[in-house]
Design a protein around this motif. Sequence first.
Motif, short mmCIF file in Angstrom:
data_model
loop_
_atom_site.label_atom_id
_atom_site.label_comp_id
_atom_site.label_asym_id
_atom_site.label_seq_id
_atom_site.Cartn_x
_atom_site.Cartn_y
_atom_site.Cartn_z
N ALA A 64 0.82 -1.22 0.00
CA ALA A 64 0.00 0.00 0.00
C ALA A 64 0.85 1.26 0.00
CB ALA A 64 -0.93 -0.01 1.21
N ASP A 65 2.08 1.16 0.53
CA ASP A 65 2.94 2.34 0.62
C ASP A 65 3.82 2.52 -0.62
OD1 ASP A 65 4.54 0.09 1.08
OD2 ASP A 65 5.89 1.16 2.43
N ALA A 66 3.58 1.73 -1.67
CA ALA A 66 4.47 1.72 -2.83
C ALA A 66 4.46 3.06 -3.57
CB ALA A 66 4.08 0.60 -3.79
N GLU A 67 5.66 3.56 -3.86
CA GLU A 67 5.83 4.76 -4.68
C GLU A 67 6.22 4.30 -6.08
OE1 GLU A 67 6.30 8.25 -3.65
OE2 GLU A 67 7.08 8.16 -1.62
N ARG A 68 5.56 4.86 -7.10
CA ARG A 68 5.86 4.50 -8.48
C ARG A 68 7.17 5.16 -8.89
NH1 ARG A 68 2.83 6.67 -13.35
NH2 ARG A 68 3.41 5.31 -15.07
N VAL A 69 8.06 4.40 -9.50
CA VAL A 69 9.37 4.90 -9.91
C VAL A 69 9.61 4.51 -11.38
CG1 VAL A 69 11.86 4.81 -9.50
CG2 VAL A 69 10.28 4.68 -7.56
N VAL A 70 10.03 5.48 -12.17
CA VAL A 70 10.40 5.24 -13.56
C VAL A 70 11.90 5.49 -13.69
CG1 VAL A 70 10.08 5.93 -15.96
CG2 VAL A 70 8.13 5.99 -14.37
N LEU A 71 12.65 4.48 -14.10
CA LEU A 71 14.09 4.60 -14.34
C LEU A 71 14.29 4.91 -15.82
CD1 LEU A 71 15.24 1.38 -12.43
CD2 LEU A 71 15.03 3.69 -11.51
N LEU A 72 15.23 5.79 -16.12
CA LEU A 72 15.41 6.21 -17.51
C LEU A 72 16.88 6.29 -17.89
CD1 LEU A 72 13.54 8.88 -19.50
CD2 LEU A 72 16.00 9.13 -19.30
N LYS A 73 17.18 5.77 -19.09
CA LYS A 73 18.49 5.95 -19.74
C LYS A 73 18.23 6.50 -21.14
CE LYS A 73 19.80 1.61 -19.37
NZ LYS A 73 20.67 0.40 -19.44
N SER A 74 18.76 7.67 -21.42
CA SER A 74 18.53 8.29 -22.72
C SER A 74 19.19 7.48 -23.84
CB SER A 74 19.10 9.72 -22.72
OG SER A 74 19.00 10.28 -24.00
N ARG A 75 18.55 7.44 -25.00
CA ARG A 75 19.15 6.82 -26.18
C ARG A 75 19.77 7.88 -27.09
NH1 ARG A 75 15.61 1.95 -28.52
NH2 ARG A 75 17.64 1.01 -28.84
N THR A 76 19.76 9.13 -26.63
CA THR A 76 20.49 10.19 -27.33
C THR A 76 21.88 10.26 -26.72
OG1 THR A 76 19.94 11.92 -25.75
CG2 THR A 76 18.35 11.53 -27.54
N TYR A 77 22.75 11.06 -27.31
CA TYR A 77 24.04 11.29 -26.66
C TYR A 77 23.86 12.26 -25.51
CZ TYR A 77 26.32 8.46 -30.12
OH TYR A 77 26.69 7.39 -30.88
N MET A 78 24.87 12.33 -24.66
CA MET A 78 24.80 13.07 -23.41
C MET A 78 24.27 14.50 -23.59
SD MET A 78 25.46 13.02 -20.12
CE MET A 78 26.75 11.88 -19.60
N ASN A 79 24.78 15.21 -24.61
CA ASN A 79 24.43 16.62 -24.75
C ASN A 79 23.00 16.85 -25.24
OD1 ASN A 79 24.80 15.80 -27.38
ND2 ASN A 79 26.25 17.41 -27.94
N GLU A 80 22.25 15.75 -25.49
CA GLU A 80 20.84 15.88 -25.86
C GLU A 80 19.95 15.11 -24.88
OE1 GLU A 80 20.73 14.56 -29.97
OE2 GLU A 80 20.85 16.65 -30.63
#
Length: 199
Positions: A64-80
Amino acid sequence: MAAWLVVGLGNPGPTYATHRHNVGFMVVDELARRARASFTAPRLMRAEVCETRLTASGIGGIGADAERVVLLKSRTYMNESGIAVSKASAFFKIDPAHTIVVHDELDIDLTQLRLKLGGGDNGHNGLKSIRAHLGTGDFYRVRFGIGRPPGRQEPADFVLTSFPASARDDVAVEVGRAADAVEVLIASGLAEAQNRFNS
């Protein structure tokens, strides 16, 4: 309950996987491993994302106490990186106040972490891009120390090299600590996470 977006900064592809600039990817990969969850690459997102939950028992828990978390890794290069972050923020309806960016930091020694809210980009192109696309720098940062380059090596070259073999165990420990810091930041807030992990 508002979801959290945890962004690991790095460059996509195997060429960059072990580089200092990719510690953000390493940390979100560790969080996904703990959650026993996999990344997918939704069409038009320009990122790999992994949806999970965080409970008192840790990431990947249910309750019941669960917080939704989305993990993300960009598929663009760092500067974008900001392109993927803004697309994910809009799609998952997550605002900057619930966004955590994990990135390499030249001004902090290896084996040290610092957590903060807001601030400048300190010459970091990934942070600069995210700030530009979100229209604010008021997101959380988990700053993973990689230290300064030796001698006269250019910082831009240094961040695109791998950690030496002699440092790999320390890096693995630090990736685990940074993942712990993300969990504590979400579960208990910035002050508690800073008390435990800032060095």
